[in-house]
Design a protein around this motif. Sequence first.
Motif, PDB file in Angstrom:
ATOM      1  N   ARG A  79      -4.362  -1.861  -8.363  1.00 41.92           N
ATOM      2  CA  ARG A  79      -3.080  -2.496  -8.632  1.00 41.92           C
ATOM      3  C   ARG A  79      -2.145  -1.516  -9.354  1.00 41.92           C
ATOM      4  O   ARG A  79      -0.943  -1.450  -9.055  1.00 41.92           O
ATOM      5  CB  ARG A  79      -3.312  -3.738  -9.492  1.00 41.92           C
ATOM      6  CG  ARG A  79      -2.061  -4.514  -9.847  1.00 41.92           C
ATOM      7  CD  ARG A  79      -2.438  -5.743 -10.652  1.00 41.92           C
ATOM      8  NE  ARG A  79      -1.282  -6.494 -11.092  1.00 41.92           N
ATOM      9  CZ  ARG A  79      -1.345  -7.600 -11.822  1.00 41.92           C
ATOM     10  NH1 ARG A  79      -2.520  -8.074 -12.187  1.00 41.92           N
ATOM     11  NH2 ARG A  79      -0.254  -8.231 -12.187  1.00 41.92           N
ATOM     12  N   ALA A  80      -2.709  -0.738 -10.279  1.00 36.22           N
ATOM     13  CA  ALA A  80      -1.899   0.257 -10.991  1.00 36.22           C
ATOM     14  C   ALA A  80      -1.397   1.326 -10.036  1.00 36.22           C
ATOM     15  O   ALA A  80      -0.233   1.762 -10.124  1.00 36.22           O
ATOM     16  CB  ALA A  80      -2.718   0.879 -12.119  1.00 36.22           C
ATOM     17  N   LEU A  81      -2.257   1.765  -9.105  1.00 39.96           N
ATOM     18  CA  LEU A  81      -1.828   2.765  -8.126  1.00 39.96           C
ATOM     19  C   LEU A  81      -0.691   2.217  -7.262  1.00 39.96           C
ATOM     20  O   LEU A  81       0.316   2.903  -7.024  1.00 39.96           O
ATOM     21  CB  LEU A  81      -3.008   3.170  -7.243  1.00 39.96           C
ATOM     22  CG  LEU A  81      -2.687   4.052  -6.034  1.00 39.96           C
ATOM     23  CD1 LEU A  81      -2.026   5.350  -6.459  1.00 39.96           C
ATOM     24  CD2 LEU A  81      -3.941   4.327  -5.213  1.00 39.96           C
ATOM     25  N   ASP A 100       7.687   4.870  -6.914  1.00 43.89           N
ATOM     26  CA  ASP A 100       8.148   5.989  -6.092  1.00 43.89           C
ATOM     27  C   ASP A 100       9.094   5.484  -4.994  1.00 43.89           C
ATOM     28  O   ASP A 100      10.110   6.128  -4.671  1.00 43.89           O
ATOM     29  CB  ASP A 100       6.938   6.688  -5.471  1.00 43.89           C
ATOM     30  CG  ASP A 100       7.206   8.162  -5.183  1.00 43.89           C
ATOM     31  OD1 ASP A 100       8.339   8.628  -5.401  1.00 43.89           O
ATOM     32  OD2 ASP A 100       6.266   8.851  -4.747  1.00 43.89           O
ATOM     33  N   THR A 101       8.761   4.319  -4.444  1.00 45.46           N
ATOM     34  CA  THR A 101       9.634   3.731  -3.420  1.00 45.46           C
ATOM     35  C   THR A 101      10.989   3.362  -4.008  1.00 45.46           C
ATOM     36  O   THR A 101      12.041   3.578  -3.383  1.00 45.46           O
ATOM     37  CB  THR A 101       8.952   2.494  -2.806  1.00 45.46           C
ATOM     38  OG1 THR A 101       7.656   2.850  -2.325  1.00 45.46           O
ATOM     39  CG2 THR A 101       9.779   1.930  -1.664  1.00 45.46           C
ATOM     40  N   ARG A 155      10.258   1.267 -14.923  1.00 47.54           N
ATOM     41  CA  ARG A 155       9.577   0.022 -15.277  1.00 47.54           C
ATOM     42  C   ARG A 155       8.189  -0.035 -14.635  1.00 47.54           C
ATOM     43  O   ARG A 155       7.209  -0.425 -15.272  1.00 47.54           O
ATOM     44  CB  ARG A 155      10.413  -1.178 -14.821  1.00 47.54           C
ATOM     45  CG  ARG A 155       9.811  -2.530 -15.211  1.00 47.54           C
ATOM     46  CD  ARG A 155      10.582  -3.685 -14.612  1.00 47.54           C
ATOM     47  NE  ARG A 155      10.595  -3.632 -13.155  1.00 47.54           N
ATOM     48  CZ  ARG A 155       9.531  -3.973 -12.389  1.00 47.54           C
ATOM     49  NH1 ARG A 155       8.391  -4.356 -12.956  1.00 47.54           N
ATOM     50  NH2 ARG A 155       9.632  -3.913 -11.079  1.00 47.54           N
ATOM     51  N   CYS A 156       8.082   0.385 -13.384  1.00 47.22           N
ATOM     52  CA  CYS A 156       6.788   0.389 -12.697  1.00 47.22           C
ATOM     53  C   CYS A 156       5.802   1.325 -13.397  1.00 47.22           C
ATOM     54  O   CYS A 156       4.635   0.984 -13.601  1.00 47.22           O
ATOM     55  CB  CYS A 156       6.964   0.803 -11.241  1.00 47.22           C
ATOM     56  SG  CYS A 156       7.770  -0.442 -10.210  1.00 47.22           S
ATOM     57  N   VAL A 157       6.277   2.506 -13.760  1.00 50.98           N
ATOM     58  CA  VAL A 157       5.398   3.461 -14.451  1.00 50.98           C
ATOM     59  C   VAL A 157       4.932   2.887 -15.778  1.00 50.98           C
ATOM     60  O   VAL A 157       3.747   2.984 -16.142  1.00 50.98           O
ATOM     61  CB  VAL A 157       6.118   4.804 -14.654  1.00 50.98           C
ATOM     62  CG1 VAL A 157       5.313   5.713 -15.581  1.00 50.98           C
ATOM     63  CG2 VAL A 157       6.353   5.492 -13.314  1.00 50.98           C
TER      64      VAL A 157
END
Length: 762
Positions: free
Chosen positions: A583-585, A592-593, A605-607
Amino acid sequence: MSDPQPTVRSEMSGIAGHVVQAGDVHGGVHLHQAKSSDAGPPRQLPADVRGFVNRVVELGRLDRLLDDRTPEFAAPAVVLIAGTAGVGKTSLAVHWAQRVRNLFPDGQLYINLRGYDPGAPVTPESALNLFLQALGVRASAIPSDPQAKAMLYRSLLADRRVLVVLDNAATVSQVRPLLPGTASCLVLVTSRNRMPGLVSRDGAVRVTVDVLDDSEAVTLLRNLVEEHRGDDDLEELNELSHLCARLPLALRIAAERAATRPWMALSELIHDLRDESALWGALSSADDDEADAVRTVFAWSYRALPNAAAQLFRRLGLHPGAEFGLGAAAALAGLNTGAARHVLDVLLAGHLLEQVGPDRYQLHDLLRAYAIDQVRHDEPPDEQRAAIFRLLSWYLSAAEQAYLSVSRGGRHLKIDVEAAELPSAPEAFADREQALAWYGRERSNLMAATRVAAECGFDRIAWQIPGTLAVIYDNHDSADVWLATERAALEAARRVGDRYGQGVLLDRQGIKFRKLRRADEALDCFREALEVFEFLGNGLGKARVTNGMGVVHMEAERLQEARASFERAITAEPLSDGETSMRALATVNLGDTHLKLGSPEEALRCVADAMPTLRRLDDVIVELVATRVQGVAQRELGMLAESRASFQTAVELIRRAGNLIAECEVFLELARLEIAEGSPADALVSAQRAIVIAQQFSVTTVEAQGLDVTGIAYQELGRQSDAVPFHRRAVELCRAVGDVGGVNAATLRLSTALESEEREQR
């Protein structure tokens, strides 16, 4: 704000040390090749042969050829040592190479091409892989395309003085891709084939090796037995040498038997060998005196072995490769390693086996063929099958230990290894580096073991070996290396009806096709794998292949499809650390998208969401990707100091992860940062490093972007004419891989550079 740039550049030079030499940026960018270490030039020659005698004529010819390479030699300089099996071609080549090695200070490369081995010969591509690694290229940086491998090899040897020994070559096609492109190197080829094409087309000089003459044969026998026996009768020594057809391989085996029986008259040994010869003559229909003599001596020596040694010798014929380790031999014998080492010592003493390293052994191709004949004749089929099962189980168990030492983060599909109980099971590796070194030694045996398992009906082992090792070879081999082996493994999983194994191998094949830019085939594999994992209710498998589909879409610039795939992977219910890691990957990939969609805030925010999980699970490879995404987002938001700090962290993570693709991506993004900071000259160096690594790993998209960024840097320096060819090449590469967005962007920059160049010239 203060500029920490010199610190980062110094740190990075430790990663790509001697990767590139930027030179004077006013003179353009010169691309050199990525090196993995500064371990020094390769020194791969085997040890000189004990008791080497005479060959005065041949050695003199070789010396003269070396002293006066012009005009007799063409470039590359090639010498072919040709002669019948067992005549001592390898001994002559190694002995002479050891004599002249100091004339080749940039290294000596050696490989046994096994052209006459009962198993598969070494392909030129495999040989190039090994040579490139010996020359300092990381395994993961070696191109998948055979022509690209050969070009890189020739580039690395250009203007160097390197001696290359290609032993036991069967055909010219096996040799030609391994020839350097410069006369500063010397290639020594040994073969039973006279290779007229190598002589006529490639300018090779042929040195023919005949059987020893009477005097040389007797001298060799005396040298080998003099410490153990008295003065044997010259007539009897001559008779013994003739029974051995004056072939050095047969003479050494006969001499060793004589040396270990100093109380036995030589006449008795000759009588035994004559009896063996008569028996072989009655059984053999071959009209080849030399071959009959060699096989007679093999049989004579084999029948004199203690039972345990004879059994191990013939079972070594079951090993899928000619070279093997102590653990594999013990598994074949059904012994613990201590007992197996003792038996191997008996075979070594009898010259029926060669030692090539600590606990590493190999059989001469003639001896291996003889061992195969004996195991088929002397071992019942059920005992052969049991020995093969133990051997394959040993390789699978060792692969599991390597997996345990290398895997991080729990993202990988677990394999419940099914292997036999062994007297000496593989031990745990001390650390990740030891596991990777073992894999490097055993790669070809592991692929061969997978094929043998499939052929013999050990289908679970056949799919479990690559399923277990994928965590290693995904980051240490180009995508084509395991592709065919994985296909055989997938068929094995289907035959045995193992749905989980099918899902694992379909996921593996999807990754391979994605890396090879075969997007449709990759998606087909991932979709089929998804069906399997949905049927099994396997959450980690579903998350993996859904994420894999997202990566395919992202690389094809289908960003909305990519976003949807990653979001589906993220919303899967996390049931374990593995699914949490996956899930983290997917979250990092979603970030990145978002970057590509023009939303750097969403990327950050995703990172931030993924990073705590990655650090808790020590998933350093994905943490590295997350840190790169973070640095790019910060740069896009104008947070240049923060961006540089992120790239600094990424460099530190590269050292831990050893991920070369990530390394070239980090250099590319650093180059863009340096342009944003107003340092285009520094950007040239970083972009150059990215290009070099991308070329070697066939990451064409990064190579194209690196070329485009190089053009931008030249434009910033006011050097429009220098920028044009880089933008033009970037357009060509983007068009070749179907990167429409890249084509448009690079074309726009090319137009700008051309217009500026035109204004300058008015």
